[in-house]
Write a protein that holds these residues in place. Structure first.
Motif: not given
Length: 293
Positions: A246-266
């Protein structure tokens, strides 16, 4: 069989896709009970959802299918990202979705049994649902040959032929001390004190490469189709405390989008698992537990 009965039967079968197979308990990491519909609505509102599994758990895969069905019902514009398939075999997934090959051929062409090896039938219902609903399937994982090479010799050993299906080396972040400490504990437990620092460094680099490769695949999908949510099926070790994927998707996605959101489910967490790390980061956004019938 009358035409009216055929119509009724078809409707009944379609409805079965949408019914939860089991009851569940959903909580926040703090233990607060959460309502199923509220959680699903929240999951449906974000760009990426990570469903952290134990690979051998039938209950986890049943929960994944239920969540995928529910999110698809709310908005069919979703894709499913799969740790279980390595990136060189994306074409096999595409051919399966297109009806050009059957399930047995997909299994062979993706080299599933050699490269993943967990019981095919744990994942098959999800693949069948994706095929029936024409949901894109994303092969996310690093080629096993490259992961093994890094585990033996480190990232510096990779040559041009190894770089085709992985991110640029200078984008691979191995500096997170919290993640390093978490992986160190796993490494030490497995090696029972017999490992060494060089061996751990290579092991950690291989783990991070795994995460970064999957993260790049998710981020690429989001960049190409910003309105298509990506639901990622991945081992819980890659998602807990948001250290890995998740942290790495966020880093990469936020490079192209300011409003990226994600959730994790265990899914179906073990009793006694630490619900936050030393810094207070929760293990996931939601804990989803299937109740025994």
């Amino acid at each position: 069989m009358t035409s009216s009965f055929r119509a009724f039967l078809g409707s009944a079968i379609a409805l079965l896709w949408l019914l939860p197979a089991t009851a569940q308990t959903i909580t926040s990491p703090a233990g607060a009970p959460m309502q199923r519909e509220a959680v699903l609505s929240d999951l449906a509102s974000v760009d990426a959802v990570f469903l952290g599994e134990t690979h051998t758990s039938e209950a986890d895969h049943e929960a994944q299918l239920e969540i995928i069905q529910a999110l698809h019902d709310r908005d069919p514009n979703v894709a499913i990202g799969l740790e279980m398939f390595q990136r060189p075999f994306q074409a096999a997934l595409d051919r399966y979705l297109a009806g050009e090959i059957d399930e047995a051929q997909l299994r062979r062409e993706s080299e599933y049994d050699d490269r993943w090896g967990f019981d095919w039938e744990l994942y098959a219902p999800i693949l069948r649902f994706a095929r029936d609903r024409q949901i894109p399937l994303l092969a996310l994982n690093t080629p096993a040959e490259v992961t093994r090479k890094v585990a033996r010799q480190g990232l510096a050993s990779l040559d041009a032929d190894d770089l085709t299906y992985i991110p640029a080396i200078d984008s691979i972040d191995t500096e997170d001390p919290a993640y390093r400490g978490f992986i160190q504990a796993v490494f030490d437990s497995f090696h029972a004190g017999m490992g060494n620092s060089d061996g751990f460094d290579r092991f950690f680099q291989a783990q991070v490469l795994w995460d970064e490769t999957m993260a790049e695949g998710v981020a690429r999908s989001l960049a190409a189709e910003p309105e298509r949510q990506v639901i990622v099926l991945v081992g819980e070790g890659h998602t807990i405390y948001s250290y890995g994927l998740p942290s790495r998707v966020e880093r990469r996605a936020e490079a192209v989008s300011d409003d990226f959101e994600q959730r994790t489910v265990m899914l179906n967490p073990d009793d006694g698992v630490a619900l936050e790390d030393a810094a207070g980061t929760p293990i996931a956004d939601y804990l989803w537990t299937n109740e025994s019938p």
